[in-house]
Design a protein around this motif. Structure first.
Motif, short mmCIF file in Angstrom:
data_model
loop_
_atom_site.label_atom_id
_atom_site.label_comp_id
_atom_site.label_asym_id
_atom_site.label_seq_id
_atom_site.Cartn_x
_atom_site.Cartn_y
_atom_site.Cartn_z
N MET A 143 -102.12 -1.51 33.72
CA MET A 143 -102.69 -1.68 35.05
C MET A 143 -101.64 -1.62 36.15
SD MET A 143 -105.48 -2.25 36.80
CE MET A 143 -106.73 -3.02 35.79
N GLU A 144 -101.96 -0.86 37.21
CA GLU A 144 -101.16 -0.82 38.44
C GLU A 144 -102.07 -1.30 39.54
OE1 GLU A 144 -98.19 -1.06 39.79
OE2 GLU A 144 -97.48 0.93 39.25
N PHE A 145 -101.78 -2.50 40.05
CA PHE A 145 -102.73 -3.11 40.98
C PHE A 145 -102.00 -3.83 42.10
CE2 PHE A 145 -106.07 -6.31 42.05
CZ PHE A 145 -107.03 -5.41 42.45
N ASN A 146 -101.31 -3.06 42.94
CA ASN A 146 -100.66 -3.63 44.12
C ASN A 146 -101.51 -3.30 45.33
OD1 ASN A 146 -99.04 -4.61 46.12
ND2 ASN A 146 -97.21 -3.48 45.53
N ILE A 147 -102.50 -4.16 45.58
CA ILE A 147 -103.49 -3.86 46.61
C ILE A 147 -102.89 -3.79 48.01
CG2 ILE A 147 -104.17 -6.25 47.07
CD1 ILE A 147 -107.08 -5.23 47.12
N LYS A 148 -101.77 -4.50 48.22
CA LYS A 148 -101.15 -4.53 49.55
C LYS A 148 -100.61 -3.18 49.96
CE LYS A 148 -101.84 -8.94 50.11
NZ LYS A 148 -102.85 -9.40 51.11
N THR A 149 -100.24 -2.35 48.99
CA THR A 149 -99.66 -1.05 49.32
C THR A 149 -100.66 0.09 49.16
OG1 THR A 149 -98.87 -0.75 47.04
CG2 THR A 149 -97.37 -1.84 48.59
N MET A 150 -101.89 -0.23 48.79
CA MET A 150 -102.90 0.80 48.59
C MET A 150 -103.42 1.32 49.93
SD MET A 150 -105.20 -0.73 45.45
CE MET A 150 -106.42 0.58 45.62
N PRO A 151 -103.57 2.64 50.07
CA PRO A 151 -104.17 3.19 51.30
C PRO A 151 -105.60 2.66 51.47
CG PRO A 151 -103.16 4.92 49.98
CD PRO A 151 -103.19 3.69 49.13
N MET A 152 -106.04 2.53 52.72
CA MET A 152 -107.37 2.01 53.01
C MET A 152 -108.45 2.85 52.34
SD MET A 152 -109.01 -0.41 54.45
CE MET A 152 -110.51 -0.91 55.29
N GLN A 153 -108.26 4.16 52.27
CA GLN A 153 -109.26 5.02 51.67
C GLN A 153 -109.47 4.69 50.20
OE1 GLN A 153 -111.27 7.31 53.31
NE2 GLN A 153 -112.34 7.17 51.35
N ARG A 154 -108.38 4.37 49.48
CA ARG A 154 -108.51 4.01 48.07
C ARG A 154 -109.25 2.69 47.90
NH1 ARG A 154 -103.65 4.01 44.21
NH2 ARG A 154 -105.39 3.70 42.77
N ILE A 155 -109.03 1.76 48.84
CA ILE A 155 -109.74 0.48 48.77
C ILE A 155 -111.24 0.70 48.98
CG2 ILE A 155 -110.04 -1.75 49.94
CD1 ILE A 155 -107.05 -1.72 50.51
N VAL A 156 -111.59 1.52 49.96
CA VAL A 156 -113.00 1.83 50.22
C VAL A 156 -113.61 2.55 49.02
CG1 VAL A 156 -114.58 3.14 51.68
CG2 VAL A 156 -112.68 1.91 52.73
N ASN A 157 -112.87 3.50 48.44
CA ASN A 157 -113.37 4.21 47.26
C ASN A 157 -113.61 3.26 46.10
OD1 ASN A 157 -113.24 6.63 48.60
ND2 ASN A 157 -111.29 7.26 47.71
N ALA A 158 -112.70 2.30 45.93
CA ALA A 158 -112.84 1.34 44.83
C ALA A 158 -114.10 0.50 45.01
CB ALA A 158 -111.61 0.44 44.77
N ILE A 159 -114.40 0.12 46.23
CA ILE A 159 -115.61 -0.66 46.51
C ILE A 159 -116.85 0.19 46.24
CG2 ILE A 159 -116.95 -1.81 48.32
CD1 ILE A 159 -114.26 -2.62 49.59
N ASN A 160 -116.83 1.44 46.72
CA ASN A 160 -117.98 2.33 46.53
C ASN A 160 -118.25 2.60 45.05
OD1 ASN A 160 -118.48 2.57 49.26
ND2 ASN A 160 -117.20 4.39 49.49
N VAL A 161 -117.17 2.75 44.27
CA VAL A 161 -117.32 3.00 42.84
C VAL A 161 -117.70 1.72 42.10
CG1 VAL A 161 -116.08 3.62 40.73
CG2 VAL A 161 -115.75 4.96 42.81
N GLY A 162 -117.13 0.60 42.51
CA GLY A 162 -117.33 -0.65 41.79
C GLY A 162 -118.68 -1.31 41.99
N LEU A 163 -119.28 -1.15 43.17
CA LEU A 163 -120.55 -1.84 43.46
C LEU A 163 -121.70 -1.41 42.53
CD1 LEU A 163 -120.65 -2.24 47.34
CD2 LEU A 163 -120.62 -4.04 45.61
N PRO A 164 -121.92 -0.10 42.32
CA PRO A 164 -123.00 0.28 41.39
C PRO A 164 -122.77 -0.28 39.98
CG PRO A 164 -122.33 2.17 42.71
CD PRO A 164 -121.32 1.08 42.96
#
Length: 230
Positions: A143-164
């Protein structure tokens, strides 16, 4: 079986997370990581067999544009069992002895929002052959999970993928099932829930910061406008 992340193998069948067949027969499979919740299963990206000859060499030997990588894999993200994996070879040449190009790895992580380390990690599939062995691991080496350095677009994508997936797992937990199966599903659900909370919190913080910055700019512009009118 000795395997490595970000490495190509020959696969026989790939299923989606909801157990639908995505690819079957004989096709190249890019192994991303072993499944942390299901023994003898591995998450990865499949390539339709008709693209086999022209794509595999490029993936390993050169940097490919993001659009080309997306066109190769598209929505072929799924699970392959250990028993359905083998060395990928063409004319007696093995393509499973080294990972794909480092730039292609980074681009795939960005395209598919994969939270896995960019470096290839070798492992023995036997270490992930039972729930007990998986749980015995002190930490997740993939796992690579440094949320502080993640681009905003990847965070939004993760939410969109994770919610369903979240709602599907939540619905599954209302069904009758053996206790051992429920424990596994609850563990998977809890991990997803925790990750989604982290993503939401980080997105909220960044939005608040953006709003503050915009309000500051608006205040400065209003002050400048007043001074210009004097």
């Amino acid at each position: 079986m000795k395997l490595a992340t970000w490495t190509l193998y020959n696969a026989k069948k790939m299923r989606s997370v909801d157990d639908k067949v995505i690819l079957e027969g004989s096709f190249p499979f890019l192994l991303v990581r072993p499944d942390p919740n299901k023994p003898n299963q591995h998450l990865g990206l499949g390539i339709e067999a008709k693209y086999f000859a022209s794509i595999v060499s490029d993936l390993i030997n050169r940097e490919m544009p993001s659009q080309m990588l997306y066109d190769v894999f598209k929505n072929k993200l799924g699970i392959v069992e250990t028993k359905d994996l083998d060395v990928l070879s063409v004319k007696k040449q093995s393509w499973s002895d080294k990972p794909i190009n480092a730039s292609n790895i980074q681009n795939l992580i960005n395209i598919f929002n994969i939270l896995v380390k960019t470096e290839s990690i070798k492992f023995d599939s036997e270490e992930f052959s039972s729930i007990e062995k998986i749980k015995a691991e002190q930490k997740d080496p993939f796992m690579e999970f440094n949320i502080k350095t993640m681009p905003m677009q990847r965070i939004v994508n993760a939410i969109n993928v994770g919610l369903p997936d979240f709602y599907k797992k939540l619905k599954d937990l209302t069904q009758d099932m053996p206790n051992e199966t429920r424990i596994t599903k609850v563990n998977s659900f809890s991990i997803l829930q925790t990750n989604l909370i982290l993503f939401f919190e980080e997105a909220t913080k960044r939005m608040e910061q953006l709003i503050q910055e915009q309000n500051k700019i608006i205040d400065e512009l209003e002050k400048k406008d007043k001074n210009d009118k004097k």
